[in-house]
Write a protein that holds these residues in place. Structure first.
Motif, PDB file in Angstrom:
ATOM      1  N   LEU A 361       2.496  27.228  28.936  1.00  0.00           N
ATOM      2  CA  LEU A 361       1.707  27.373  27.714  1.00  0.00           C
ATOM      3  C   LEU A 361       1.313  25.992  27.225  1.00  0.00           C
ATOM      4  O   LEU A 361       2.158  25.097  27.113  1.00  0.00           O
ATOM      5  CB  LEU A 361       2.553  28.086  26.648  1.00  0.00           C
ATOM      6  CG  LEU A 361       1.838  28.757  25.481  1.00  0.00           C
ATOM      7  CD1 LEU A 361       0.992  29.920  25.974  1.00  0.00           C
ATOM      8  CD2 LEU A 361       2.877  29.255  24.472  1.00  0.00           C
ATOM      9  N   ASP A 362       0.027  25.789  26.962  1.00  0.00           N
ATOM     10  CA  ASP A 362      -0.468  24.525  26.416  1.00  0.00           C
ATOM     11  C   ASP A 362      -0.721  24.701  24.922  1.00  0.00           C
ATOM     12  O   ASP A 362      -1.648  25.410  24.524  1.00  0.00           O
ATOM     13  CB  ASP A 362      -1.764  24.101  27.115  1.00  0.00           C
ATOM     14  CG  ASP A 362      -1.528  23.606  28.527  1.00  0.00           C
ATOM     15  OD1 ASP A 362      -0.376  23.238  28.834  1.00  0.00           O
ATOM     16  OD2 ASP A 362      -2.483  23.598  29.328  1.00  0.00           O
ATOM     17  N   LEU A 363       0.118  24.059  24.102  1.00  0.00           N
ATOM     18  CA  LEU A 363      -0.039  24.083  22.655  1.00  0.00           C
ATOM     19  C   LEU A 363      -0.890  22.898  22.235  1.00  0.00           C
ATOM     20  O   LEU A 363      -0.551  21.747  22.527  1.00  0.00           O
ATOM     21  CB  LEU A 363       1.327  24.004  21.968  1.00  0.00           C
ATOM     22  CG  LEU A 363       2.372  25.038  22.369  1.00  0.00           C
ATOM     23  CD1 LEU A 363       3.678  24.793  21.617  1.00  0.00           C
ATOM     24  CD2 LEU A 363       1.866  26.449  22.105  1.00  0.00           C
ATOM     25  N   LEU A 364      -1.979  23.144  21.545  1.00  0.00           N
ATOM     26  CA  LEU A 364      -2.854  22.068  21.110  1.00  0.00           C
ATOM     27  C   LEU A 364      -3.527  22.463  19.802  1.00  0.00           C
ATOM     28  O   LEU A 364      -4.422  23.313  19.776  1.00  0.00           O
ATOM     29  CB  LEU A 364      -3.916  21.774  22.173  1.00  0.00           C
ATOM     30  CG  LEU A 364      -4.779  20.537  21.921  1.00  0.00           C
ATOM     31  CD1 LEU A 364      -3.929  19.271  21.911  1.00  0.00           C
ATOM     32  CD2 LEU A 364      -5.878  20.415  22.959  1.00  0.00           C
ATOM     33  N   GLY A 365      -3.038  21.881  18.703  1.00  0.00           N
ATOM     34  CA  GLY A 365      -3.613  22.172  17.400  1.00  0.00           C
ATOM     35  C   GLY A 365      -2.545  22.507  16.382  1.00  0.00           C
ATOM     36  O   GLY A 365      -1.342  22.314  16.610  1.00  0.00           O
ATOM     37  N   PRO A 366      -2.948  23.034  15.222  1.00  0.00           N
ATOM     38  CA  PRO A 366      -2.000  23.269  14.127  1.00  0.00           C
ATOM     39  C   PRO A 366      -1.030  24.407  14.422  1.00  0.00           C
ATOM     40  O   PRO A 366      -1.349  25.349  15.150  1.00  0.00           O
ATOM     41  CB  PRO A 366      -2.919  23.611  12.945  1.00  0.00           C
ATOM     42  CG  PRO A 366      -4.180  24.106  13.559  1.00  0.00           C
ATOM     43  CD  PRO A 366      -4.336  23.369  14.840  1.00  0.00           C
ATOM     44  N   ALA A 367       0.151  24.291  13.808  1.00  0.00           N
ATOM     45  CA  ALA A 367       1.178  25.333  13.885  1.00  0.00           C
ATOM     46  C   ALA A 367       1.677  25.618  12.478  1.00  0.00           C
ATOM     47  O   ALA A 367       1.835  24.698  11.664  1.00  0.00           O
ATOM     48  CB  ALA A 367       2.335  24.895  14.779  1.00  0.00           C
ATOM     49  N   VAL A 478      -3.165  27.718  21.046  1.00  0.00           N
ATOM     50  CA  VAL A 478      -2.920  27.725  22.484  1.00  0.00           C
ATOM     51  C   VAL A 478      -4.243  27.639  23.238  1.00  0.00           C
ATOM     52  O   VAL A 478      -5.213  28.342  22.909  1.00  0.00           O
ATOM     53  CB  VAL A 478      -2.163  29.007  22.895  1.00  0.00           C
ATOM     54  CG1 VAL A 478      -2.052  29.115  24.410  1.00  0.00           C
ATOM     55  CG2 VAL A 478      -0.778  29.020  22.254  1.00  0.00           C
ATOM     56  N   LEU A 479      -4.277  26.767  24.240  1.00  0.00           N
ATOM     57  CA  LEU A 479      -5.445  26.682  25.103  1.00  0.00           C
ATOM     58  C   LEU A 479      -5.447  27.863  26.071  1.00  0.00           C
ATOM     59  O   LEU A 479      -4.469  28.084  26.792  1.00  0.00           O
ATOM     60  CB  LEU A 479      -5.436  25.373  25.892  1.00  0.00           C
ATOM     61  CG  LEU A 479      -5.629  24.085  25.080  1.00  0.00           C
ATOM     62  CD1 LEU A 479      -5.523  22.862  25.987  1.00  0.00           C
ATOM     63  CD2 LEU A 479      -6.975  24.087  24.368  1.00  0.00           C
ATOM     64  N   ARG A 480      -6.540  28.610  26.090  1.00  0.00           N
ATOM     65  CA  ARG A 480      -6.642  29.780  26.958  1.00  0.00           C
ATOM     66  C   ARG A 480      -7.239  29.435  28.320  1.00  0.00           C
ATOM     67  O   ARG A 480      -7.148  30.238  29.254  1.00  0.00           O
ATOM     68  CB  ARG A 480      -7.517  30.837  26.286  1.00  0.00           C
ATOM     69  CG  ARG A 480      -7.044  31.230  24.891  1.00  0.00           C
ATOM     70  CD  ARG A 480      -5.766  32.034  24.928  1.00  0.00           C
ATOM     71  NE  ARG A 480      -5.379  32.486  23.588  1.00  0.00           N
ATOM     72  CZ  ARG A 480      -4.335  33.256  23.332  1.00  0.00           C
ATOM     73  NH1 ARG A 480      -3.559  33.653  24.326  1.00  0.00           N
ATOM     74  NH2 ARG A 480      -4.054  33.620  22.093  1.00  0.00           N
ATOM     75  N   THR A 481      -7.868  28.275  28.422  1.00  0.00           N
ATOM     76  CA  THR A 481      -8.457  27.848  29.680  1.00  0.00           C
ATOM     77  C   THR A 481      -7.903  26.483  30.053  1.00  0.00           C
ATOM     78  O   THR A 481      -7.225  25.826  29.249  1.00  0.00           O
ATOM     79  CB  THR A 481      -9.989  27.770  29.577  1.00  0.00           C
ATOM     80  OG1 THR A 481     -10.337  26.847  28.527  1.00  0.00           O
ATOM     81  CG2 THR A 481     -10.583  29.133  29.247  1.00  0.00           C
TER      82      THR A 481
END
Length: 494
Positions: A361-367, A478-481
């Motif tokens: 899973l690539d997490l990129l951005g706010p949480a 999450v990045l989907r691609t």
């Protein structure tokens, strides 16, 4: 190269000039941490064609006067900028540079000095934006350990002792727990008359608000594991100049010298080369308008564009223990490790977790974490810590957020805890753990739960808590691609 020391209105100043007749563009670094520690940095700038200037701020090291943090930097910086531009070796172009407090010096020169003294570009790394920004979280929670350490090391003295707090805690391990916190200097054995003023400031975000008026290029540099990471991003996002570039890596406050979890060899940048390349382009007007930059995706070798962001993803959370606990400031949840205590008569936090991830899973951005919860006291801090548990077992803190709430005791409320921005690749099989607690000590001061100011309080009350597990929602980006790679050496000076 030639080097000499000068005095600018009494302030000790080192100058390093490149080979050749000049004149040259200049860089200015003003610091409370001893200008002599930056001589290698000055040589690096001079090798790259810049006249490099480092100065001890007023009241520190070889500069006389009273050391008043965050007070004199715009005026003293303006005098120094005019002095530089009046030297025969200066071509009039000036870049203000600095990290941590020195970044504050660079930024306040760029934003608050008279127009004729402002630099032409600014490089701000891990910026300490101001007293309120460094001392408090956005919700108001007090950053105790970091401020106590900084003030013990540097406050109200011309020199520094980086080990001052460690030595005090070795002599009295409970020094940070004694009340009231205003008496801490006595516990440290130091005369710190400015310590009470640390907590007088509540104007968090004031410098970022002024950043919208900027009229010069910015390079903002930070680390995912730096306690000023959110401020670095906010500065870049709010900058009003013709261009703003962001460089964020998997680093701590020392940047490339302090790599954190998920750091990869591809994240070991030559920052000196990158800074000089950006500065030459900025002074020549060759930086494209707008905001851009690169962010390291920790846990992978990738850099991605700074404006890349995933789509919302809400994993299912399951409680691992009861949803009732007691936030007792006499036995606060610890910030020192990631171990969840067991066997206590009364729980000090509630814990939820996801199932193992079926794929990377690539997490990129706010949480964020959305909660419906209640406290049995009129004042309550709600800390949320997001932890990654790898299949092998080691825990890694991904994020921390806190909200300070006041209200009628025992009443359920819905609120959101901001966990900041994440840039992390998680392996398949990783579980995410969410811990919800009332304290995060000693990193943060304890809320006494009485409604009194935590800095002056002398009475501590336990705070019964309850969280509705059905309404606890962790929201990630999450990045989907497949992420689009970016090269900092190309993107930052573009």
């Amino acid at each position: 190269m030639s080097a000499f020391t000068s005095s600018v209105e009494g302030l000790a100043t080192d100058v390093r000039l490149p080979e050749g007749p000049g004149p040259f563009p200049a860089v200015l670094l003003r610091t409370p941490y001893d200008r002599r520690a930056h001589r290698a940095e000055l040589r690096g700038w001079a090798r790259r064609g810049f006249a490099a200037v480092a100065q001890d701020v007023r009241g520190r090291h070889a500069s006389p006067g009273e050391w008043r943090p965050y007070t004199d930097e715009a005026s003293d910086g303006a005098v120094t900028a005019r002095w530089i531009r009046g030297r025969p070796w200066s071509d009039g172009r000036l870049v203000a540079v600095g990290a941590s407090y020195a970044a504050h010096c660079a930024l306040t020169l760029a934003l608050d000095a008279p127009e004729d003294a402002r630099p032409d570009a600014v490089i701000a790394a891990v910026p300490a934006l101001g007293p309120a920004d460094t001392a408090r979280e956005p919700s108001g929670a007090e950053r105790l350990l970091a401020r106590a350490g900084w003030w013990a090391a540097h406050g109200d003295r011309p020199d520094s002792d980086a080990t001052a707090l460690d030595k005090a805690l070795a002599a009295d391990p409970g020094a940070l727990a004694h009340l009231p916190l205003l008496d801490l200097p006595r516990r440290l054995g130091r005369h710190l008359p400015s310590w009470p003023r640390v907590w007088d400031h509540h104007d968090r975000g004031a410098l970022v608000a002024r950043a919208g008026t900027a009229r010069l290029p910015l390079l903002a540099v930070g680390g995912h594991h730096d306690h000023f990471a959110a401020d670095t991003f906010a500065l870049w996002q709010g900058w009003g100049g013709p261009s703003a570039r962001l460089l964020m890596g998997p680093w701590g406050h020392g940047l490339v010298t302090t790599p954190g979890p998920g750091a990869h060899p591809a994240h070991r940048l030559r920052l000196g080369d990158l800074y000089a390349h950006w500065a030459r382009h900025a002074l020549a007007g060759r930086i494209a308008p707008g905001r851009s930059g690169t962010v390291a995706l920790a846990g992978s070798p990738l850099w991605v564009p700074a404006d890349a962001e995933g789509t919302p993803y809400t994993p299912r959370l399951a409680p691992l223990n009861g949803m009732r606990f007691t936030a007792d400031p006499r036995h606060p949840a610890s910030s020192a490790d990631l171990t969840v205590p067991t066997g206590r008569p009364v729980a000090d936090r509630c814990v939820l977790a996801t199932a193992p991830l079926p794929r990377p899973l690539d997490l990129l951005g706010p949480a964020t974490l959305r909660l419906r919860a209640r406290a049995g006291t009129p004042s309550a801090d709600w800390f949320a810590r997001l932890v990654a548990l790898t299949p092998e077992g080691p825990a890694e803190r991904l994020a921390l957020g806190v909200v300070r709430r006041t209200g009628r005791p025992g009443t359920y409320e819905e609120f959101t805890v901001d966990l900041g921005r994440l840039a992390r690749r998680l392996r398949a099989g990783t579980r995410l753990r969410v811990e919800i607690a009332g304290h995060h000590f000693p990193a943060h001061a304890r809320n006494p739960h009485t409604g009194e100011d935590p800095v002056t309080a002398t009475r501590l009350d336990p705070s019964p808590r309850e969280v509705d597990p059905a309404r606890a929602a962790l929201r990630l980006s999450v990045l989907r691609t497949r992420p689009v790679p970016a090269d900092p050496a190309e993107e930052i000076p573009r």
